[in-house]
Design an enzyme around this catalytic site. Structure first.
Site, short mmCIF file in Angstrom:
data_model
loop_
_atom_site.label_atom_id
_atom_site.label_comp_id
_atom_site.label_asym_id
_atom_site.label_seq_id
_atom_site.Cartn_x
_atom_site.Cartn_y
_atom_site.Cartn_z
N SER A 173 0.83 -1.20 0.00
CA SER A 173 0.00 0.00 0.00
C SER A 173 0.88 1.26 0.00
O SER A 173 1.64 1.47 -0.94
CB SER A 173 -0.96 -0.05 1.19
OG SER A 173 -1.96 0.92 1.07
N ASP A 268 -10.04 -4.13 -5.21
CA ASP A 268 -9.30 -3.06 -4.54
C ASP A 268 -9.34 -1.84 -5.44
O ASP A 268 -9.01 -1.93 -6.62
CB ASP A 268 -7.86 -3.53 -4.32
CG ASP A 268 -6.97 -2.52 -3.61
OD1 ASP A 268 -7.36 -1.35 -3.47
OD2 ASP A 268 -5.85 -2.90 -3.21
N HIS A 298 -7.98 -5.04 -0.57
CA HIS A 298 -6.80 -4.34 -0.08
C HIS A 298 -6.51 -4.79 1.35
O HIS A 298 -7.40 -4.87 2.18
CB HIS A 298 -7.07 -2.83 -0.11
CG HIS A 298 -5.85 -1.99 0.07
ND1 HIS A 298 -5.05 -1.61 -0.98
CD2 HIS A 298 -5.30 -1.45 1.18
CE1 HIS A 298 -4.06 -0.87 -0.53
NE2 HIS A 298 -4.19 -0.76 0.79
#
Length: 327
Positions: A173, A268, A298
């Site tokens: 991320s 995601d 995610h």
């Protein structure tokens, strides 16, 4: 493993039933959304989530707490943790890991088990960095910390039993964002070899309106409002979104970058941005493997207690590290 590559013209795909169970549970307990919480509350809740679903630690991995020296005016010393297989001998290659959390959340403890698994499976050292978080330390503070860590590792690694000529860099991320940008910076510097970049559902474009943001921007764990909250915390001005150091997909040159493994989740909002980044690397002649894990959301990599896909993906990352970091 249920991986597949998809085009940008996509249709919303069904979430895995295990993901639906998680989202339904969070809805039933009325868990507040990240952007509705004070930052300190959000950090504690994220930490609890990581601990709840992280799985069991492997045996045979030693951990050493480090402090990376830096002058106070530059932000002061940085905390880090170094993981090594207990049975390993000789200078070890090192995988520098940058945790996720929207540049706002996340810490060393929450990612400890994941880093232990990387070390055990790859047979390498893993250096996890506690970079400064926003909003207290906005862009580009976290990136400055990563760059300082890499230079320190090149200079001091031998004293820690590390081979500074065999470095891989990765993160999930926001950590994937920092890793991608640092690889671009290392390419420009020319004296900091990185053998592999591992980008797990990375944030690559802060201006994106690609299809996955629309299809998966609500009700899929990470949502549009939380993305906006993270960006607001990290980027003091809207113009910062156009800076390639915040949006590496906007960089002008992708040639001569380290080989890459880009791992994403199907459901995601960031997936199409990550796929676009992988395609830019491939178009520039960079060796890049792109994987999209069906039905996942995610953050799945940090939830092996719920998703066996997390375990499979960690094994895939470790195999790529072994191949890239061999003498």
């Amino acid at each position: 493993m249920p991986h597949r590559s998809v085009a940008f013209s996509r249709h919303a795909m069904p979430i895995d039933n295990r993901v639906r169970t998680l989202l339904d549970m969070l809805s039933r307990v009325e868990a507040p959304r990240l952007h509705d919480q004070p930052v300190e509350y959000a950090r504690r809740n994220f930490h609890k989530l990581l601990f709840a679903y992280r799985g069991e630690a492997p045996e045979g991995v030693a951990m050493e707490a480090l402090e990376i020296a830096r002058r106070d005016f530059a932000g002061g010393p940085l905390a880090a943790r170094l993981y090594k297989p207990e049975a390993a001998t000789g200078p070890l290659p090192v995988f520098v890991w940058l945790h996720g959390g929207g540049w706002t959340l996340g810490d060393l403890a929450g990612y400890e088990v994941l880093c232990q698994h990387f070390s055990a499976l790859a047979g390498s050292a893993v250096l996890a960095l506690d970079y400064r978080l926003a909003p207290e330390n906005p862009f580009p503070a976290a990136l400055e910390d990563v760059w300082h860590c890499l230079k320190w590792l090149r200079r001091e690694g031998a004293g820690l039993g590390l081979d500074a000529q065999r470095i891989a860099l990765g993160g999930d991320s926001a950590g994937g964002n920092l890793a991608a940008v640092a690889c671009l910076m290392a390419r420009e510097a020319g004296d900091l070899p990185i053998r592999l970049q591992v980008l797990v559902y990375p944030s690559t474009d802060q201006t994106s309106t690609r299809c996955s943001h629309t299809l998966y921007g609500e009700g899929h764990f990470l949502d549009r409002a939380s993305i906006g909250w993270f960006q607001h915390n990290y980027l003091p001005a809207d113009a910062d979104k156009l800076d390639w150091r915040a949006s590496p997909l906007l960089a002008s040159d992708f040639h001569n970058l380290p080989p890459a493994l880009v791992l994403t989740a199907e459901c995601d909002p960031l997936t199409d941005d990550a796929k676009a980044y992988a395609e830019r690397l491939q178009a520039a002649g960079v060796s890049c493997i792109y994987r999209e894990v069906e039905g996942m959301i995610h953050g799945f990599l940090t939830m092996p207690r719920l998703f066996e896909e997390a375990t499979w993906s960690v094994a895939e990352i470790a195999a790529a590290l072994r191949a890239a970091l061999q003498p």
